[in-house]
Scaffold this motif. Structure first.
Motif: not given
Ligand code: AHR
Length: 664
Positions: A44, A46, A48, A248-249, A279, A380-381, A438, A440, A468, A511-512, A522
């Motif tokens: 993935f 992005e 960021i 990604g966002c 970001w 994305n999300e 996703h 996290y 992610e 991710a990331p 992040w």
């Molecule tokens: O990976 C960081 C962020 O986490 C991504 O941009 C987003 O898709 C998720 O919320």
């Protein structure tokens, strides 16, 4: 030596307890199941944490075109005659030009009046400094116009302390009213992680400059204006099945006006309209005011990179919805046409013949052959009925023109709960090919959910893209998150569940991807970098072992009660057959501190090689981390082990991830 009967009995008893305590697995090598998708383990990407600008895009000059909100951000004016150095000095002007008003309006006008060397100029600080390597060629370029007079541009790379470690000169020609690109190269005399570039102007006349640029000579594949080779190599080493891009966002934008638009990322770099990186301001606790997207790493470079490393491209496009954590702006359904057109045009850009508008553009950029795009993400999300309404419009239009393009659809931000259930239901109804999940979550969640996909519907045409995920040692978005062994081990355990369910899960990406040690927003991230080095995290090693030893078909590996190992006795396991190498690949995670003896019986084979290969990731300390200076605290160790007939016995150490490869 005399052994009493009693001690003999005791020894026998101990031996039998030991035998009973063995973790006995059986692999049914003659019962291969689903194919493991070629795209199973991917990455993935992005922009960021300085992932692209200041990272993978090897440009060393920050704000090269003076288009940041503050035109001189990153620059310091050097004017020995002016009283203050940060003002637009008497001989330096920032001007807007009408012909590039849309994409790149500002340039710098330098008025020279018998100006001696080293008295008027600029210093660029780079992105957290410039990582300079001794003995390497550096390529400077500039867009300029010199209407009359004689001018010289002197270049000086200097260390943080001010010592000169590389010099070059560029002599602009008299170009009249025409802008030209000027180039010069020079070689450096020392390595420096935090260098700066001085640019001195000498002579007479009015010199206009823009796109002041410096690239190292060792970019990926030696491409001018290209990518940082060591970072791409880290990706190539993973052998990823796909590359998700650009996020990604970042796809969504704070509002729709600042969404990611792929058409602005192709063509000449000086015409790629810069955008503030979301970001830059997303986290009040990690503001990064100098974070912009120059799109030097745009969609063409992305497709090219994916092709270079043999990964399928997986672009994710805006679906007419801005970030629902921010403005949550949506394009009315009636205004969706340009968004849908962007998606159709991207497919044409990637795959269209050179007689099409966008296929021609690809050819003009140097790649007449198609990139062979097979999948596309819409949103994305994004979540809620608004997403489904918009997705249906995209789905109808894309399928009408490109029925073979598989669509990746969002299941929102949560891996469970009302929002997730709603989307999951709707998407399966719509026969979405891939549902992007996703997670996290804390490491405990990963350990407890290795069974997640065992109960998914095998008949559904919708497959899962774990798009992610990352173990959060603290909590999502916390600055205290760490890439420690605890999170990596939990991910390894969880991934046995992804692999075992390869008929349901066909793509997955951590991710990331990148984090710059001096410029992150992040944590955690798969790979950490500074200006000169890259550092694999324990999580990277886990991903790499899965992707490098993927196998082509799953085979059952059973543990107690003839069940898959999904955490019983803290053990997790999966197995695949690799047709290419004719190997059986067995992965075992021991998530407890206690070492265990694993006995792996391989059924349904005639013969095995007498030696197997074992790669282990292990550390007694779950808090262990790699750092830029100590990058091998958690690193794979390889050795050979014996195979006795159809049995492999090995010690699975406490807190370990073992990959065993047995030749059939
Ligand atoms: O990976 C960081 C962020 O986490 C991504 O941009 C987003 O898709 C998720 O919320």
């Amino acid at each position: 030596m005399r052994i009493s009967v009693l001690s003999l009995l005791l020894l026998l008893q101990m031996a039998s307890v030991f035998a009973q305590n063995k973790a006995v697995f059986s692999v049914q090598a003659d019962k291969p199941g689903a194919a493991v998708s070629a795209t199973m383990w991917g990455v993935f990407f992005e922009d960021i944490n300085l992932g692209a600008d200041g990272g993978m895009y090897a440009e060393m000059i920050k704000n090269r075109s003076f288009e940041f909100f503050k035109p001189l951000m990153g620059w310091q004016i050097r004017n020995s005659k002016a009283s203050g150095t940060l003002n637009f000095g008497p001989n330096l002007l920032m001007i807007n030009r009408p012909e590039r008003a849309e994409t790149n309006p500002r340039y710098l006008q330098v008025t020279l009046n018998n100006t001696p060397k080293d008295s008027l100029g600029l210093t660029n600080e780079g992105f957290r400094g410039m990582g300079i390597k001794k003995g390497l060629r550096y390529d400077f370029s500039v867009l300029y116009r010199l209407q009359s007079g004689n001018a010289k541009i002197h270049l000086e790379l200097v260390t943080e302390k001010g010592e000169i470690i590389g010099t070059g000169v560029f002599i602009p020609k008299n170009t009249g009213d025409v802008w030209q690109k000027g180039e010069t190269s020079f070689t450096t005399t020392a390595t420096e992680p935090k260098a700066k570039l001085n640019i001195w102007f000498e002579g007479t006349g009015t010199l206009d400059v823009d796109m002041l640029s410096l690239f190292p000579g060792d970019t990926w594949k030696g491409r001018k204006g290209g990518l940082r080779a060591d970072m791409i190599q880290m990706l190539a080493d993973l052998k990823p099945g796909f590359i998700r891009f650009p996020g990604g966002c970042i796809v969504e934008g704070h509002d729709l006006s600042v969404r990611y638009q792929w058409k602005r990322t192709i063509g000449p770099v000086e015409d790629r309209k810069l955008l503030v990186n979301r970001w830059n301001y997303e986290f009040a606790h990690r503001p990064t005011p100098d974070y912009f997207q120059t799109f030097g790493l745009g969609f063409f470079e992305y497709f090219q990179m994916a092709e270079d490393i043999g990964a399928e491209p997986l672009p994710i496009l805006n679906c007419g919805m801005a970030c629902q954590f921010n403005s949550a702006e949506v394009a009315p359904l009636g205004d969706l046409a340009p968004y849908v057109q962007d998606a159709l045009d991207l497919i044409e850009f990637a795959n269209g013949s050179t007689s099409t508008k966008w296929g021609r553009m690809r050819a003009d950029m140097g790649h007449p052959a198609p990139f062979n795009l097979k999948m596309l993400g819409v949103g994305n999300e994004n979540w809620g009925p608004q997403y489904i309404e918009r997705l249906k419009v995209f789905q109808a239009a894309i399928k009408r023109e490109y029925p073979n393009i598989k669509l990746v659809c969002s299941s929102g931000i949560n891996h469970s709960g009302e929002l997730f259930d709603y989307l999951n239901g709707e998407l399966r109804e719509m026969k979405a090919e891939f549902i992007d999940e996703h997670y996290y979550s804390r490491p405990e969640w990963f350990l407890a959910n290795a069974k997640r996909y065992d109960s998914y519907d095998r008949k559904s045409v919708s497959k899962v893209f774990a798009g992610e995920y990352a173990g959060q040692s603290d909590k999502t978005v916390s600055v205290n998150n760490k890439n420690n062994w605890r999170t990596a081990l939990a991910e390894a355990a969880y991934m046995t569940g992804l692999e075992r369910n390869a008929d349901v899960v066909q793509m997955a990406s951590y991710a990331p991807l990148f984090g710059h040690v001096d410029g992150w927003q992040w944590k955690p991230n798969l790979i950490w970098v500074d200006n000169l080095k890259t550092m694999p995290t324990p999580n990277y090693h886990v991903q790499k072992l899965y992707a490098n030893y993927k196998g082509s078909q799953i085979v059952p590996i059973l543990y107690k009660d003839k069940m898959p190992a999904t955490g019983q006795d803290s053990l997790y396991a999966s197995a695949t057959l690799d047709k290419g190498s004719n190997e059986l690949i067995i992965k075992i995670v021991n998530a407890s501190a206690k070492a265990q003896t694993a006995e792996v019986n391989i059924d349904g084979v005639k013969k095995l090689d007498a030696k197997a290969k074992l790669v282990t990731l292990q550390n007694d300390d779950l808090e262990a981390e790699n750092t830029i200076d100590l990058p091998t605290v958690v690193a794979p160790v390889e050795k050979e082990i014996e195979v006795k007939g159809k049995k492999v016995e090995l010690e699975v150490k406490g807190y370990s991830f073992s990959v065993i490869r047995v030749k059939l």
